[in-house]
Design a protein around this motif. Structure first.
Motif, short mmCIF file in Angstrom:
data_model
loop_
_atom_site.label_atom_id
_atom_site.label_comp_id
_atom_site.label_asym_id
_atom_site.label_seq_id
_atom_site.Cartn_x
_atom_site.Cartn_y
_atom_site.Cartn_z
N SER A 48 0.81 -1.22 0.00
CA SER A 48 0.00 0.00 0.00
C SER A 48 0.85 1.27 0.00
N LEU A 49 2.16 1.15 0.20
CA LEU A 49 3.03 2.32 0.10
C LEU A 49 2.97 2.90 -1.31
N ILE A 50 3.11 2.06 -2.33
CA ILE A 50 3.01 2.56 -3.69
C ILE A 50 1.57 2.90 -4.03
N ALA A 51 0.61 2.15 -3.49
CA ALA A 51 -0.80 2.44 -3.75
C ALA A 51 -1.20 3.81 -3.21
N SER A 52 -0.48 4.30 -2.20
CA SER A 52 -0.84 5.58 -1.60
C SER A 52 -0.57 6.76 -2.53
N MET A 53 0.06 6.51 -3.67
CA MET A 53 0.22 7.57 -4.66
C MET A 53 -1.06 7.80 -5.45
N ALA A 54 -2.00 6.86 -5.36
CA ALA A 54 -3.21 6.91 -6.17
C ALA A 54 -4.33 7.63 -5.44
N TRP A 55 -5.21 8.26 -6.22
CA TRP A 55 -6.47 8.73 -5.67
C TRP A 55 -7.40 7.53 -5.63
N PRO A 56 -8.12 7.24 -4.54
CA PRO A 56 -8.34 8.09 -3.37
C PRO A 56 -7.55 7.64 -2.14
N LEU A 57 -6.34 7.11 -2.30
CA LEU A 57 -5.60 6.54 -1.18
C LEU A 57 -4.50 7.45 -0.64
#
Length: 298
Positions: free
Chosen positions: A262-271
């Motif tokens: 989820s570290l890389i996923a946190s670059m995405a909206w809505p995360l």
């Protein structure tokens, strides 16, 4: 109601990502939620002779002059991954005025170490030579990776063999960024990784931590405290300590609310509420690796 739906989507996606980015459905959800208005995509550009030697370029939709450039290398234990899954990364970077290059590379069992490094080096060298045609500034070129991709990025930045083999040099890099990267992992514990590195005869020069020197470019390292796949103390903190001892400018951050994936996923909206990953990465790039003040995040 709209706020509740947004939060619910974020929660569902985070739970899905906990199962791994290789799962197709979470990636499709994130990419489907990613606004397309911030970027212009040029897809399926060949940077080398192999079918896997392909890249996509995400340029800011409203370029004003030449933009800084980052080549992003995804993870997947060197045996899986596809650039299309990371559309959200390209879109996020483009939304901050950065030209993003997302490249595929050969994977195990097609190649073992150092085949994937040779491909990543080719992609970076191609970018340096051609990115001006797509609105990027080759004089402000960065390389960034997540997980196994952070390993590739580290090796390109720290070990001159790979970019030199592609007709270039680490000197073209203004900085590099590693997210949850493995930089010191001998003996290899992950059985999925072992074949790619000739376990138990893994070459010691395959480890980024063994290539630290004062010549390394400015570095941004980000890790998740809750990372259960790549030990952030041994890898991120260990590499940071060695770089600092060599006099290399290093920024190190540890986030509380993200996992390895989820570290890389946190670059995405809505995360993006999980961690300021995009703000931190964009600030590092737009400040030219910390050489000048970073602009405020939008």
């Amino acid at each position: 109601m709209a706020t509740w739906i947004k939060l619910s989507l974020a929660a569902v996606t985070v739970l899905a990502f906990a199962g791994g980015l290789a799962a197709c459905a979470p990636v499709k959800v994130i990419n489907a939620l990613t606004p397309s208005s911030s970027y212009v995509k040029t897809a399926d550009i060949a940077y080398g002779p192999d079918a896997r030697n392909m890249l996509d370029i995400y340029a800011p939709a409203h370029l004003q002059g030449k933009a800084p450039v980052v080549v992003f290398i995804y993870g997947g234990t060197w045996n899986s991954g596809d650039r299309a899954e990371y559309l959200f990364v390209g879109a996020a970077l483009a939304s901050r005025g950065i030209v993003a290059v997302l490249a595929d590379y050969r994977l195990f069992p097609q190649v073992r170490y150092p085949g994937f490094l040779q491909d990543s080096a080719q992609a970076v060298a191609w970018t340096a030579s051609h990115i001006a045609e797509y609105g990027g500034d080759p004089a402000h070129l960065f390389v960034m990776g997540h997980s196994a991709g952070a390993y590739n990025a580290a090796m390109l930045a720290l070990d001159p063999r790979w970019l030199q083999g592609a007709g270039s040099s680490p000197a073209i890099l203004r900085g590099w960024i590693g997210l949850a990267g493995p930089y010191d992992f001998i003996p290899i514990e992950n059985p999925d990784v072992r074949p790619a590195f000739f376990f138990p005869d893994t070459p010691r020069d395959s480890q980024p931590i063994n290539h630290v020197s004062a010549a390394a470019p400015p570095t941004l390292l980000i890790a998740s405290i809750k990372d259960k796949l790549v030990d952030p103390v041994r890898n991120t903190d260990g590499l940071a300590a060695k770089l600092k001892a060599a006099g290399v400018p290093v920024t190190v951050l540890h986030f509380d609310n993200t996992s390895h994936v989820s570290l890389i996923a946190s670059m995405a909206w809505p995360l993006r509420g999980l961690a300021p990953t995009l703000d931190t990465v964009a600030g590092f790039i737009l400040s030219d690796g910390g050489r000048k003040p970073a602009p405020s995040a939008p």
